[in-house]
Design a protein around this motif. Structure first.
Motif, PDB file in Angstrom:
ATOM      1  N   LYS A 186       0.837  -1.201   0.000  1.00 33.98           N
ATOM      2  CA  LYS A 186       0.000   0.000   0.000  1.00 33.98           C
ATOM      3  C   LYS A 186       0.876   1.257   0.000  1.00 33.98           C
ATOM      4  CE  LYS A 186      -0.552  -0.034   5.025  1.00 33.98           C
ATOM      5  NZ  LYS A 186      -1.440  -0.051   6.160  1.00 33.98           N
ATOM      6  N   PRO A 187       0.280   2.348  -0.461  1.00 36.52           N
ATOM      7  CA  PRO A 187       1.069   3.587  -0.460  1.00 36.52           C
ATOM      8  C   PRO A 187       1.461   3.964   0.964  1.00 36.52           C
ATOM      9  CG  PRO A 187      -0.917   3.851  -1.777  1.00 36.52           C
ATOM     10  CD  PRO A 187      -1.050   2.536  -1.057  1.00 36.52           C
ATOM     11  N   LEU A 188       2.646   4.557   1.092  1.00 42.51           N
ATOM     12  CA  LEU A 188       3.144   4.991   2.409  1.00 42.51           C
ATOM     13  C   LEU A 188       2.122   5.822   3.176  1.00 42.51           C
ATOM     14  CD1 LEU A 188       6.794   6.399   2.258  1.00 42.51           C
ATOM     15  CD2 LEU A 188       5.922   4.474   3.601  1.00 42.51           C
ATOM     16  N   ILE A 189       1.437   6.683   2.418  1.00 42.01           N
ATOM     17  CA  ILE A 189       0.570   7.656   3.070  1.00 42.01           C
ATOM     18  C   ILE A 189      -0.627   6.998   3.765  1.00 42.01           C
ATOM     19  CG2 ILE A 189      -1.016   8.226   1.159  1.00 42.01           C
ATOM     20  CD1 ILE A 189      -0.308  11.258   2.001  1.00 42.01           C
ATOM     21  N   ASP A 190      -0.891   5.747   3.433  1.00 39.41           N
ATOM     22  CA  ASP A 190      -1.999   5.063   4.101  1.00 39.41           C
ATOM     23  C   ASP A 190      -1.616   4.503   5.466  1.00 39.41           C
ATOM     24  OD1 ASP A 190      -3.858   5.704   2.206  1.00 39.41           O
ATOM     25  OD2 ASP A 190      -3.470   3.927   0.984  1.00 39.41           O
ATOM     26  N   ASN A 191      -0.387   4.728   5.873  1.00 36.36           N
ATOM     27  CA  ASN A 191       0.021   4.314   7.221  1.00 36.36           C
ATOM     28  C   ASN A 191      -0.225   5.451   8.205  1.00 36.36           C
ATOM     29  OD1 ASN A 191       1.460   1.645   6.712  1.00 36.36           O
ATOM     30  ND2 ASN A 191       2.443   3.019   5.240  1.00 36.36           N
ATOM     31  N   GLN A 192      -0.810   5.101   9.328  1.00 37.77           N
ATOM     32  CA  GLN A 192      -1.133   6.136  10.302  1.00 37.77           C
ATOM     33  C   GLN A 192       0.111   6.899  10.761  1.00 37.77           C
ATOM     34  OE1 GLN A 192      -2.378   5.075  14.323  1.00 37.77           O
ATOM     35  NE2 GLN A 192      -4.182   6.355  14.047  1.00 37.77           N
ATOM     36  N   VAL A 193       1.211   6.163  10.887  1.00 39.03           N
ATOM     37  CA  VAL A 193       2.423   6.816  11.387  1.00 39.03           C
ATOM     38  C   VAL A 193       2.865   7.939  10.443  1.00 39.03           C
ATOM     39  CG1 VAL A 193       4.010   5.132  10.307  1.00 39.03           C
ATOM     40  CG2 VAL A 193       4.743   6.431  12.285  1.00 39.03           C
ATOM     41  N   ILE A 194       2.653   7.725   9.144  1.00 39.18           N
ATOM     42  CA  ILE A 194       3.044   8.740   8.157  1.00 39.18           C
ATOM     43  C   ILE A 194       2.069   9.918   8.202  1.00 39.18           C
ATOM     44  CG2 ILE A 194       3.425   9.188   5.708  1.00 39.18           C
ATOM     45  CD1 ILE A 194       5.535   7.347   6.935  1.00 39.18           C
ATOM     46  N   LYS A 195       0.770   9.575   8.235  1.00 35.77           N
ATOM     47  CA  LYS A 195      -0.236  10.647   8.299  1.00 35.77           C
ATOM     48  C   LYS A 195       0.007  11.552   9.493  1.00 35.77           C
ATOM     49  CE  LYS A 195      -3.773   7.579   6.804  1.00 35.77           C
ATOM     50  NZ  LYS A 195      -5.152   7.303   6.436  1.00 35.77           N
ATOM     51  N   HIS A 196       0.284  10.952  10.611  1.00 39.60           N
ATOM     52  CA  HIS A 196       0.472  11.760  11.821  1.00 39.60           C
ATOM     53  C   HIS A 196       1.696  12.653  11.716  1.00 39.60           C
ATOM     54  CE1 HIS A 196      -2.367   9.500  14.776  1.00 39.60           C
ATOM     55  NE2 HIS A 196      -2.930   9.796  13.634  1.00 39.60           N
ATOM     56  N   LYS A 197       2.742  12.110  11.110  1.00 40.24           N
ATOM     57  CA  LYS A 197       3.924  12.939  10.891  1.00 40.24           C
ATOM     58  C   LYS A 197       3.541  14.156  10.052  1.00 40.24           C
ATOM     59  CE  LYS A 197       7.683   9.482  10.741  1.00 40.24           C
ATOM     60  NZ  LYS A 197       8.418   9.782  11.964  1.00 40.24           N
ATOM     61  N   LEU A 198       2.788  13.918   8.983  1.00 40.84           N
ATOM     62  CA  LEU A 198       2.438  15.010   8.063  1.00 40.84           C
ATOM     63  C   LEU A 198       1.561  16.057   8.751  1.00 40.84           C
ATOM     64  CD1 LEU A 198       1.833  12.893   4.836  1.00 40.84           C
ATOM     65  CD2 LEU A 198       3.701  14.511   5.228  1.00 40.84           C
ATOM     66  N   VAL A 199       0.633  15.577   9.558  1.00 37.41           N
ATOM     67  CA  VAL A 199      -0.240  16.528  10.260  1.00 37.41           C
ATOM     68  C   VAL A 199       0.582  17.330  11.265  1.00 37.41           C
ATOM     69  CG1 VAL A 199      -2.188  16.753  11.855  1.00 37.41           C
ATOM     70  CG2 VAL A 199      -2.339  15.185   9.921  1.00 37.41           C
ATOM     71  N   ASP A 200       1.493  16.665  11.911  1.00 33.40           N
ATOM     72  CA  ASP A 200       2.336  17.344  12.897  1.00 33.40           C
ATOM     73  C   ASP A 200       3.169  18.443  12.220  1.00 33.40           C
ATOM     74  OD1 ASP A 200       2.841  17.400  15.599  1.00 33.40           O
ATOM     75  OD2 ASP A 200       4.742  16.314  15.393  1.00 33.40           O
ATOM     76  N   MET A 201       3.686  18.134  11.036  1.00 33.77           N
ATOM     77  CA  MET A 201       4.476  19.105  10.286  1.00 33.77           C
ATOM     78  C   MET A 201       3.603  20.301   9.904  1.00 33.77           C
ATOM     79  SD  MET A 201       6.207  16.132   8.011  1.00 33.77           S
ATOM     80  CE  MET A 201       7.251  16.932   6.814  1.00 33.77           C
ATOM     81  N   ASN A 202       2.404  19.993   9.426  1.00 31.55           N
ATOM     82  CA  ASN A 202       1.463  21.062   9.069  1.00 31.55           C
ATOM     83  C   ASN A 202       1.136  21.956  10.252  1.00 31.55           C
ATOM     84  OD1 ASN A 202       0.152  21.412   6.361  1.00 31.55           O
ATOM     85  ND2 ASN A 202       0.225  19.186   6.502  1.00 31.55           N
ATOM     86  N   ARG A 203       0.891  21.321  11.377  1.00 26.49           N
ATOM     87  CA  ARG A 203       0.555  22.075  12.592  1.00 26.49           C
ATOM     88  C   ARG A 203       1.668  23.066  12.923  1.00 26.49           C
ATOM     89  NH1 ARG A 203       2.809  21.697  16.931  1.00 26.49           N
ATOM     90  NH2 ARG A 203       3.744  19.674  16.548  1.00 26.49           N
ATOM     91  N   ALA A 204       2.893  22.590  12.817  1.00 25.37           N
ATOM     92  CA  ALA A 204       4.028  23.452  13.150  1.00 25.37           C
ATOM     93  C   ALA A 204       4.138  24.624  12.174  1.00 25.37           C
ATOM     94  CB  ALA A 204       5.317  22.625  13.131  1.00 25.37           C
ATOM     95  N   VAL A 205       3.957  24.342  10.894  1.00 27.68           N
ATOM     96  CA  VAL A 205       4.144  25.399   9.898  1.00 27.68           C
ATOM     97  C   VAL A 205       2.995  26.394   9.925  1.00 27.68           C
ATOM     98  CG1 VAL A 205       4.439  25.936   7.459  1.00 27.68           C
ATOM     99  CG2 VAL A 205       5.415  23.871   8.398  1.00 27.68           C
ATOM    100  N   LYS A 206       1.789  25.871  10.089  1.00 26.24           N
ATOM    101  CA  LYS A 206       0.639  26.780  10.030  1.00 26.24           C
ATOM    102  C   LYS A 206       0.658  27.766  11.201  1.00 26.24           C
ATOM    103  CE  LYS A 206      -2.333  23.900   7.198  1.00 26.24           C
ATOM    104  NZ  LYS A 206      -2.326  24.754   5.988  1.00 26.24           N
ATOM    105  N   THR A 207       1.026  27.284  12.371  1.00 27.99           N
ATOM    106  CA  THR A 207       1.104  28.220  13.506  1.00 27.99           C
ATOM    107  C   THR A 207       2.218  29.226  13.274  1.00 27.99           C
ATOM    108  OG1 THR A 207       2.468  26.588  14.643  1.00 27.99           O
ATOM    109  CG2 THR A 207       0.164  26.696  15.292  1.00 27.99           C
TER     110      THR A 207
END
Lengths: 249, 395
Positions: free
Chosen positions: B283-304
């Protein structure tokens, strides 16, 4: 001399085009829009002629919805002097655009109309030619070089067999090809100055033109996806496939 | 190819108007045509062609914010044109931005504190892209602790005799006009003056420094050995350079934060593109929760970080100087960039470890550039210290 430059707002050339799910057209909501690249070349050519002292005023015209003003501002920021925005929500077709431009030519009497040879959305490649027919002005399409000499303009055209040079009496219509020039960046001071340049707001009715589409679009679909190729083991296999599957030898 | 910009396009009407959008568009074109295609070559060579200054000047990049009578553009220009520029330049590379725009930390001092003659002499050639300007504050001994700088300038008649050295100076080799912090008085902040020292001054030498990142940027150590600098080159009053130096830092920190936010966003975009493409275990990497959470965490940091950058830019534009907030913002932005570069690297795996200036390869470069952002323009530690003092955290 005045130069009239029609500019069209299209989906940015670097955006991936998505077909709408109801197949009525392509997605334009929240999609980055830009000036048609061929129109940019037209604006650039007009500015160069003005800088060379061959023209006094450059008028950028755009026909379409309110956001076409942004496209006109881009032309103004590059160096056009004023704008005319013909406001309509209709999807305007080449014939309607040509009719409106013909009317504008009547009132503005430009020495040259320089337009892109086509817009990258419809790829119609008709407007300049239709305008020539409507106004009875000579045309030099697909220009890769433009030289003004007195009241004549020499246009080098890119045609299938090579280059063709035509000599036109002005007023004349020129449509630009890719190699005519490389458009400049709008500089920061010019972007700020462009805010103050005037844009006339008009409507198709002002020119007595009915812009109702003549063509109805039945369906827009994505081009078929290309199938992946195959790898053959050896020359023998290749010959066999070319002969029996592709049928080319 | 014009790069996709994942960072929100600055649609917030409170901060951005039509001229910001138009400027963003032009800077993006400029960067994607004049810089991005050559980044790999220039990073490898350790420099970029000097003609780029002229090209940048022609589009008005060098003169942004400087008085029109010196060839700049001020009318209608506000701090957000600078934010937009910093964000778009992130699509080139940090090294080119740092050197090409090094005048933006030097010239503001001349513009705000200089006399008419000084402005007329020093600003126009820089705005035209003919001369390069650099700021020289940091010293081998003091680092970001500017108040304790040691380079001495002794007044002798109508000259200052300058002795000392400056460290980590951006555009240090190539600059023609150096805005230099010197000690003319006693210890601490109240003994500091600002001098313009020109390249051909006898006794002034430079030597290049090799770095971990910003490879195409010119960085040098400067030596002043009994340099005679005319008194006319004193910017602002004697011993009163400190305020100018400090207010200059505010703009620098905002600009750095804006750039960092954009580098962080590039890391996110590259990581997302890769995670959608790359398949592991069916399956694509992005379908792993661990990857999704990393991406959301990165977004959270940048958006703030971006929201705070915009808010503080707005406050500075309206005449405030929120020094503690700016110090904390700079730390917030560099920590966000550190997180994004790290996590993007983890998501990209081997692909992120390769040097190349396209696709995942950009992340490798940004990963190295994190450090200069966390250290230069005031290290995270100095920023914390400054914020704590400003907030009055002492017994």
């Amino acid at each position: 001399m005045k130069i009239l430059v029609p500019v069209k707002r299209v989906i940015d050339p670097y955006v991936n085009i998505r077909v709408k799910s109801d197949q009525t057209g392509v997605e334009t909501e929240n999609v980055k829009m830009s000036m048609n690249p061929f129109c940019e070349i037209a604006v650039e050519e007009a500015i160069r002629l003005k800088e060379a002292g061959k023209a006094e005023e450059i008028i950028a015209v755009s026909i379409g919805n309110q956001s076409c003003q942004e496209t006109i501002r881009t032309a103004l920021a590059m160096g056009a002097d004023r704008g005319i925005h013909v406001l309509t929500e209709e999807k305007v077709e080449p014939i309607s655009i040509a009719k409106i431009l013909a009317k504008i030519c009547e009132s503005e009497s430009p020495g040259l109309v320089i337009s892109g040879k086509q817009a990258i959305d419809g790829d119609n490649n008709q407007t300049g030619q239709m305008l020539a027919a409507l106004t009875d002005m000579p045309q030099g399409t697909f220009a890769s070089k433009v030289e003004i000499d007195g009241d004549k303009v020499k246009v080098t055209r890119e045609i299938d067999g090579g280059l063709q040079t035509v000599n036109l009496n002005m007023p004349a219509i020129i449509t630009t090809d890719l190699r005519l020039n490389e458009p400049r960046y709008a500089s920061l001071p010019n972007i700020m100055k462009a805010k103050k340049k005037p844009i006339d707001q008009k409507s198709p009715e002002d020119y007595g033109v009915d812009v109702t589409p003549r063509v109805s679009i039945l369906k827009v679909i994505e081009p078929p996806k290309r199938q992946a190729g195959i790898k053959v083991e050896n020359v023998g296999d290749l010959v066999e496939k070319l002969k029996n599957e592709a049928g080319v030898i | 190819m014009i790069p996709k910009v994942g960072i929100s396009e600055g649609k917030e009407p409170l901060f951005y108007n039509e001229s910001h959008h138009a400027w963003r568009e032009e800077v993006r074109k400029f960067v994607s045509k004049e810089i991005a295609p050559f980044v790999e070559e220039w990073e490898e060579a350790g420099e970029f062609p000097r003609e780029l200054y002229k090209k940048a000047a022609d589009v008005g990049l060098m003169g942004m914010g400087y008085d029109e009578k010196y060839g700049g553009t001020t009318e209608g220009i506000d701090i957000f044109h600078g934010i937009v520029t910093a964000e778009e330049f992130a699509h080139g590379c940090g090294g080119v931005s740092a050197s090409l725009l090094s005048h933006n930390i030097a010239i503001p001092l001349i513009q705000s504190l200089g006399t008419e003659e000084q402005k007329e002499k020093f600003i126009p050639p820089v705005v035209r892209g003919e001369k390069i300007a650099a700021l020289a504050m940091t010293e081998p001994s003091g680092g970001s602790d500017v108040a304790s700088l040691k380079t001495k300038a002794l007044r002798k008649g109508d000259h200052f005799i300058v002795n000392g050295s400056k460290m980590f100076i951006t555009s240090g080799m190539r600059a023609d006009t150096y805005v230099v912090g010197v000690r003319t008085g006693g210890e601490g902040a109240t003994g500091i003056s600002v001098l313009v020292i020109e390249k051909d001054t006898p006794g002034f030498t430079q030597s290049p420094l090799k770095k971990m990142g910003w490879l195409s940027s010119d960085t040098a150590v400067l030596y002043f050995d009994n340099c005679k600098v005319p008194v006319e080159n004193l910017i602002g009053g004697e011993n009163s350079g400190w305020i100018g130096v400090m207010s200059n830092f505010s703009q620098e920190r905002l600009g750095m934060a804006a750039g960092m936010n954009a580098y962080s966003q590039i890391c996110i975009d590259e990581a997302v593109a890769w995670a959608k493409e790359r398949k592991t275990f069916g399956k694509p990497l992005i379908d792993n929760q661990v990857i999704k959470h990393k991406l959301v965490d990165m977004n959270r940091a940048v958006k703030t970080s971006r929201a705070w950058t915009e808010l503080l830019s707005w406050r500075v534009m309206n005449g405030e100087s929120p020094i503690a907030d700016l110090a904390m913002l700079k730390v917030h932005a560099s920590k966000a960039m550190e997180l994004c570069a790290r996590e993007a690297m983890q998501i990209l795996g081997g692909a992120g470890y390769l040097r190349a200036n396209s696709g995942p390869g950009k992340v490798e470069r940004i990963y190295r550039e994190v450090r200069v952002n966390a250290i230069g323009g005031g290290s995270e530690e100095i920023m914390y210290d400054l914020a704590a003092r400003q907030l009055g955290y002492r017994s």
